[in-house]
Design a protein around this motif. Structure first.
Motif, PDB file in Angstrom:
ATOM      1  N   ILE A   3       0.851  -1.196   0.000  1.00 25.82           N
ATOM      2  CA  ILE A   3       0.000   0.000   0.000  1.00 25.82           C
ATOM      3  C   ILE A   3       0.887   1.247   0.000  1.00 25.82           C
ATOM      4  CG2 ILE A   3      -1.720   1.304   1.307  1.00 25.82           C
ATOM      5  CD1 ILE A   3      -2.571  -1.456   2.541  1.00 25.82           C
ATOM      6  N   GLY A   4       0.729   2.078  -1.002  1.00 24.58           N
ATOM      7  CA  GLY A   4       1.449   3.351  -1.050  1.00 24.58           C
ATOM      8  C   GLY A   4       0.629   4.439  -0.375  1.00 24.58           C
ATOM      9  N   ILE A   5       1.308   5.333   0.342  1.00 30.85           N
ATOM     10  CA  ILE A   5       0.615   6.429   1.033  1.00 30.85           C
ATOM     11  C   ILE A   5       1.316   7.744   0.705  1.00 30.85           C
ATOM     12  CG2 ILE A   5      -0.171   7.333   3.258  1.00 30.85           C
ATOM     13  CD1 ILE A   5       0.016   4.503   4.376  1.00 30.85           C
ATOM     14  N   ASP A   6       0.575   8.672   0.122  1.00 27.35           N
ATOM     15  CA  ASP A   6       1.117   9.982  -0.236  1.00 27.35           C
ATOM     16  C   ASP A   6       1.184  10.869   1.007  1.00 27.35           C
ATOM     17  OD1 ASP A   6       1.814  12.410  -1.315  1.00 27.35           O
ATOM     18  OD2 ASP A   6      -0.126  12.766  -2.294  1.00 27.35           O
ATOM     19  N   GLN A  90       6.276  -0.565  -7.078  1.00 23.55           N
ATOM     20  CA  GLN A  90       5.457  -1.782  -7.171  1.00 23.55           C
ATOM     21  C   GLN A  90       4.336  -1.825  -6.124  1.00 23.55           C
ATOM     22  OE1 GLN A  90       8.622  -4.799  -6.966  1.00 23.55           O
ATOM     23  NE2 GLN A  90       8.482  -5.012  -9.202  1.00 23.55           N
ATOM     24  N   VAL A  91       3.692  -0.664  -5.917  1.00 24.64           N
ATOM     25  CA  VAL A  91       2.572  -0.666  -4.980  1.00 24.64           C
ATOM     26  C   VAL A  91       1.329  -1.237  -5.665  1.00 24.64           C
ATOM     27  CG1 VAL A  91       3.515   1.346  -3.773  1.00 24.64           C
ATOM     28  CG2 VAL A  91       1.743   1.669  -5.500  1.00 24.64           C
ATOM     29  N   ASP A  92       0.463  -1.821  -4.877  1.00 27.34           N
ATOM     30  CA  ASP A  92      -0.770  -2.419  -5.396  1.00 27.34           C
ATOM     31  C   ASP A  92      -1.946  -1.451  -5.347  1.00 27.34           C
ATOM     32  OD1 ASP A  92       0.277  -5.129  -5.814  1.00 27.34           O
ATOM     33  OD2 ASP A  92       0.468  -5.153  -3.624  1.00 27.34           O
ATOM     34  N   LYS A 107      -2.627   1.789 -13.965  1.00 24.92           N
ATOM     35  CA  LYS A 107      -3.698   0.884 -13.547  1.00 24.92           C
ATOM     36  C   LYS A 107      -3.753   0.705 -12.021  1.00 24.92           C
ATOM     37  CE  LYS A 107      -3.880  -1.695 -17.879  1.00 24.92           C
ATOM     38  NZ  LYS A 107      -3.746  -3.029 -18.524  1.00 24.92           N
ATOM     39  N   ILE A 108      -2.862   1.375 -11.315  1.00 26.48           N
ATOM     40  CA  ILE A 108      -2.907   1.307  -9.852  1.00 26.48           C
ATOM     41  C   ILE A 108      -4.201   1.967  -9.370  1.00 26.48           C
ATOM     42  CG2 ILE A 108      -1.835   2.052  -7.682  1.00 26.48           C
ATOM     43  CD1 ILE A 108       0.832   2.151  -9.161  1.00 26.48           C
TER      44      ILE A 108
END
Length: 366
Positions: A3-6, A90-92, A107-108
């Motif tokens: 999980i990516g978090i800005d 490579q975050v989902d 496409k994320i």
């Protein structure tokens, strides 16, 4: 899941409640959902404030070549480069805790949080450029996010009313509130601010117009005119026009009854909660409103408005003024609160565990 978090938008000590919310969330992810991996996209000038999360095996820090101190450049960089950076990492799924979602993306899937639509309701508080940008950002976010998190049912309904095409993407997830007992001795703050335990009213708020601080200041003037000068008003917060606030204080001649602490640490704030007489929250517009809940968790009686989401999130457990701009009613309600014994309200649904469970569900279902 990765999980990516800005976090590029976080200006430490300036973003107020939104910063507190995201830091509470990060604490919750590491405690209650360590089975996932979290990539924190941070700026050069706020990276240090997040580096302690690297102690957790589930957290990775990705420092981006931009500074949060320059919002215009930061927003441009986010729109041009954040998505590609997320792909490389490579975050989902990406979590965007504020309105600054990239305009186009791969496409994320993106899950975005909208805290309120204040510029729609109070356009006079924003410059024409800021209004246009916010409307563009909200519309873009609603159209291109896989899911939109609203921080109260009030906000959810407000978004659905203005952007009806997003209704099936909307979910309400309240803000997580982390309450701790302060380890700070009140004597330190008493000496610093010339306070007596239980002899002051407390308010946590910025100085923006919709916070309605002018009304409670006029209430303090009224109390002074009536010879009720034993208790002071302590105000903690940043943001807004400090100079205009000071002019108002001088005009009302209540400088001796007011303590402006500016920014305070969580420990100082908690200590001020714990030792106040009554907590005041005069705001007339909020997307959520953490301070009244924090105060009631400490067993303090709260006098506040019931506007927007406020009665919803406090579950009708506060003392509400019916005419928010009437200093006399504020004084009457304050006296009423002083006659009632405080009761600690747990508000379990705002606990880290509950809120993190809902966030993880929203993120993993994309």
């Amino acid at each position: 899941m990765r999980i990516g978090i800005d976090l590029l938008w976080v200006r430490v000590g300036i973003c107020g409640g939104t910063e507190s919310v995201v830091r509470n969330l990060l604490d919750g992810f590491t405690q209650y959902a360590p089975q996932h991996e979290y990539v924190l996209f941070v700026a050069r000038d706020n990276a240090e404030s997040f580096c302690h999360y690297t102690e957790y095996p589930c957290v990775k820090i990705h420092e981006c070549p931009i500074d949060c101190a320059n919002p215009a450049k930061r927003i441009l960089w986010e729109n041009l480069h954040l998505d590609n950076t997320a792909v490389d990492a490579q975050v989902d799924v990406m979590l965007i805790p504020v309105y600054s979602k990239p305009a186009s993306h791969s496409k994320i899937p993106y899950v975005s949080v909208i805290h309120d639509l204040q510029a729609v309701h109070y356009p006079q508080y924003f410059s024409p450029v800021k209004r246009l940008f916010l409307k563009y950002a909200w519309r873009k976010t609603c159209r291109t996010s896989a899911k939109i998190i609203a921080i109260s049912d009030f906000v959810k309904e407000d978004i659905a009313k203005r952007y009806p095409y997003v209704a099936d993407k909307l979910v309400t997830i309240y803000d997580p509130i982390l309450s701790r007992q302060s380890a700070l001795s009140f004597s330190q703050l008493a000496e610093k601010h010339d306070l007596k335990q239980g002899k002051y009213f407390y308010c946590v708020s910025s100085m923006l117009p919709h916070k309605n601080l002018e009304t409670v200041l006029k209430m303090m003037q009224l109390r002074k005119q009536n010879g009720e000068t034993e208790e002071k008003l302590v105000l903690s917060g940043v943001g807004g026009n400090d100079r205009e606030m000071q002019k108002l204080v001088n005009r009302l001649e209540i400088a001796d009854m007011l303590v402006l602490t500016g920014f305070v640490s969580d420990e100082e704030r908690d200590c001020l909660y714990e030792n106040c007489d009554v907590f005041l929250f005069p705001s007339i517009f909020e997307g959520f409103g953490m301070p009244p809940i924090e105060a009631m968790r400490k067993g303090k009686n709260v006098v506040m408005t019931d506007r927007t989401c406020l009665k919803e999130v406090t579950e009708g457990k506060a003392i509400y003024v019916e005419t928010p701009f009437d200093p006399k009613e504020w004084d009457r309600k304050l006296k009423e609160a002083q006659q009632i014994e405080g009761k600690k309200e747990p508000f379990e649904k705002y606990s880290l565990k509950c809120i993190v469970t809902e966030y993880v569900k929203a993120l993993t279902e994309c």
